[in-house]
Design a protein around this motif. Sequence first.
Motif, PDB file in Angstrom:
ATOM      1  N   ASP A 131       0.794  -1.229   0.000  1.00 33.44           N
ATOM      2  CA  ASP A 131       0.000   0.000   0.000  1.00 33.44           C
ATOM      3  C   ASP A 131       0.827   1.279   0.000  1.00 33.44           C
ATOM      4  N   ARG A 132       2.149   1.148   0.033  1.00 32.03           N
ATOM      5  CA  ARG A 132       3.003   2.340   0.103  1.00 32.03           C
ATOM      6  C   ARG A 132       4.405   2.042  -0.412  1.00 32.03           C
ATOM      7  N   VAL A 133       5.102   3.123  -0.755  1.00 32.08           N
ATOM      8  CA  VAL A 133       6.506   3.027  -1.154  1.00 32.08           C
ATOM      9  C   VAL A 133       7.286   4.051  -0.353  1.00 32.08           C
ATOM     10  N   GLN A 134       8.323   3.610   0.336  1.00 25.07           N
ATOM     11  CA  GLN A 134       9.206   4.527   1.061  1.00 25.07           C
ATOM     12  C   GLN A 134      10.446   4.762   0.214  1.00 25.07           C
ATOM     13  N   VAL A 135      10.734   6.024  -0.061  1.00 19.89           N
ATOM     14  CA  VAL A 135      11.868   6.399  -0.890  1.00 19.89           C
ATOM     15  C   VAL A 135      12.812   7.261  -0.067  1.00 19.89           C
ATOM     16  N   GLN A 136      14.018   6.785   0.082  1.00 22.75           N
ATOM     17  CA  GLN A 136      15.042   7.498   0.848  1.00 22.75           C
ATOM     18  C   GLN A 136      16.033   8.129  -0.127  1.00 22.75           C
ATOM     19  N   LEU A 137      16.119   9.448  -0.123  1.00 16.47           N
ATOM     20  CA  LEU A 137      17.122  10.125  -0.937  1.00 16.47           C
ATOM     21  C   LEU A 137      18.496   9.724  -0.411  1.00 16.47           C
ATOM     22  N   ASN A 138      19.379   9.276  -1.283  1.00 18.01           N
ATOM     23  CA  ASN A 138      20.601   8.625  -0.801  1.00 18.01           C
ATOM     24  C   ASN A 138      21.843   9.094  -1.553  1.00 18.01           C
ATOM     25  N   ARG A 139      22.215  10.350  -1.285  1.00 20.00           N
ATOM     26  CA  ARG A 139      23.518  10.879  -1.721  1.00 20.00           C
ATOM     27  C   ARG A 139      24.168  11.532  -0.496  1.00 20.00           C
ATOM     28  N   PRO A 140      24.460  10.763   0.530  1.00 16.86           N
ATOM     29  CA  PRO A 140      24.901  11.354   1.801  1.00 16.86           C
ATOM     30  C   PRO A 140      26.207  12.127   1.699  1.00 16.86           C
ATOM     31  N   ASP A 141      27.058  11.795   0.737  1.00 15.23           N
ATOM     32  CA  ASP A 141      28.340  12.498   0.604  1.00 15.23           C
ATOM     33  C   ASP A 141      28.153  13.953   0.186  1.00 15.23           C
ATOM     34  N   VAL A 142      26.987  14.278  -0.419  1.00 10.04           N
ATOM     35  CA  VAL A 142      26.699  15.665  -0.807  1.00 10.04           C
ATOM     36  C   VAL A 142      25.383  16.129  -0.182  1.00 10.04           C
ATOM     37  N   ARG A 143      25.078  15.586   0.994  1.00 14.61           N
ATOM     38  CA  ARG A 143      23.878  15.958   1.746  1.00 14.61           C
ATOM     39  C   ARG A 143      22.600  15.839   0.913  1.00 14.61           C
ATOM     40  N   ASN A 144      22.549  14.764   0.142  1.00 16.34           N
ATOM     41  CA  ASN A 144      21.365  14.450  -0.669  1.00 16.34           C
ATOM     42  C   ASN A 144      21.010  15.543  -1.661  1.00 16.34           C
ATOM     43  N   ALA A 145      22.024  16.247  -2.168  1.00 15.36           N
ATOM     44  CA  ALA A 145      21.768  17.240  -3.210  1.00 15.36           C
ATOM     45  C   ALA A 145      21.102  16.560  -4.402  1.00 15.36           C
ATOM     46  N   ILE A 146      20.124  17.241  -4.975  1.00  9.93           N
ATOM     47  CA  ILE A 146      19.324  16.665  -6.056  1.00  9.93           C
ATOM     48  C   ILE A 146      20.031  16.909  -7.387  1.00  9.93           C
ATOM     49  N   ASP A 147      20.580  15.860  -7.967  1.00 10.56           N
ATOM     50  CA  ASP A 147      21.260  15.977  -9.248  1.00 10.56           C
ATOM     51  C   ASP A 147      20.387  15.395 -10.349  1.00 10.56           C
ATOM     52  N   GLN A 148      20.892  15.421 -11.575  1.00 10.54           N
ATOM     53  CA  GLN A 148      20.097  14.956 -12.709  1.00 10.54           C
ATOM     54  C   GLN A 148      19.748  13.477 -12.586  1.00 10.54           C
ATOM     55  N   THR A 149      20.669  12.680 -12.065  1.00  9.07           N
ATOM     56  CA  THR A 149      20.378  11.256 -11.904  1.00  9.07           C
ATOM     57  C   THR A 149      19.226  11.042 -10.936  1.00  9.07           C
ATOM     58  N   MET A 150      19.225  11.770  -9.815  1.00  7.24           N
ATOM     59  CA  MET A 150      18.127  11.640  -8.863  1.00  7.24           C
ATOM     60  C   MET A 150      16.811  12.082  -9.496  1.00  7.24           C
ATOM     61  N   VAL A 151      16.835  13.163 -10.260  1.00  8.83           N
ATOM     62  CA  VAL A 151      15.635  13.620 -10.965  1.00  8.83           C
ATOM     63  C   VAL A 151      15.115  12.517 -11.879  1.00  8.83           C
ATOM     64  N   ASP A 152      16.016  11.918 -12.666  1.00  9.58           N
ATOM     65  CA  ASP A 152      15.614  10.863 -13.595  1.00  9.58           C
ATOM     66  C   ASP A 152      15.033   9.664 -12.845  1.00  9.58           C
ATOM     67  N   GLU A 153      15.655   9.301 -11.734  1.00  8.92           N
ATOM     68  CA  GLU A 153      15.180   8.136 -10.988  1.00  8.92           C
ATOM     69  C   GLU A 153      13.850   8.408 -10.295  1.00  8.92           C
ATOM     70  N   LEU A 154      13.648   9.626  -9.820  1.00 10.94           N
ATOM     71  CA  LEU A 154      12.352   9.967  -9.234  1.00 10.94           C
ATOM     72  C   LEU A 154      11.252   9.978 -10.297  1.00 10.94           C
ATOM     73  N   HIS A 155      11.588  10.370 -11.520  1.00  8.15           N
ATOM     74  CA  HIS A 155      10.616  10.273 -12.610  1.00  8.15           C
ATOM     75  C   HIS A 155      10.217   8.811 -12.844  1.00  8.15           C
ATOM     76  N   LEU A 156      11.190   7.908 -12.816  1.00  4.06           N
ATOM     77  CA  LEU A 156      10.879   6.490 -12.974  1.00  4.06           C
ATOM     78  C   LEU A 156       9.963   6.012 -11.853  1.00  4.06           C
ATOM     79  N   LEU A 157      10.247   6.461 -10.630  1.00  3.32           N
ATOM     80  CA  LEU A 157       9.405   6.089  -9.493  1.00  3.32           C
ATOM     81  C   LEU A 157       7.985   6.621  -9.679  1.00  3.32           C
ATOM     82  N   CYS A 158       7.865   7.857 -10.159  1.00  8.88           N
ATOM     83  CA  CYS A 158       6.543   8.427 -10.413  1.00  8.88           C
ATOM     84  C   CYS A 158       5.771   7.587 -11.421  1.00  8.88           C
TER      85      CYS A 158
END
Length: 248
Positions: free
Chosen positions: A15-42
Amino acid sequence: MPREFSTLLVERRPDRVQVQLNRPDVRNAIDQTMVDELHLLCGELERGPRILILCGTAGVFASGADIAQLRERRREDALTGINSELFERIARLPLPVIAAIDGWALGGGAELAYAADFRIASETARLGNPETSLGIIPAAGALWRLAELVGEPVAKEIILAGRILTAQEALAVHLVTEVHPADRLLAAAHALADRITAQDPLATQLAKEVFHVPRARHPRADNEAQAVLFESEEKFARMTAFLERKKR
């Protein structure tokens, strides 16, 4: 099969999906790869609606967009709306989105949280939009979502004067609705998800959809959604169960 990601840690439940932003070395800064992967999740959640819980890593929700990438972007990149398109897609997901904010949520990270339906925070949460200090504006939703959430005066303090809200300040202006110790934040997010899943999924989905239609489309949009629900088997089952409980 759902693919795994390089910038996200994903836990799927029925009934749910938990998504943890996981770029701890750069404090989870949102880069193009994260954007692309969140689009896939959407895409996955649009095909099979479930509640989405967004959280961070190592005491940080998301420190903002990746400045190293942002510095190199030009006019054409701004016009494509890289982050704004993603956050609008997240806001439009069929079932509610919960942002569990621990630590810093700045810039694009704050705008990601603003796109959620619910924001809950740890006691160490800090939210703000320092984009103008970097020579840009918060163009992924803060300039209109934030005023809707907290009102124009507070929104202008955050956007034009660089104010960073503490968790308690965010609670006071209703930007977040709950504050918890950091070690209980995810449990609180799942407890909120449990309350949502106790509702009829179709009714929840239509309520969210109609909630966000333009004012000019009300009350017709409300009536059309209600017409669908008045014919649903779940409506009859739930109301029958209610009436039978009332008889006891």
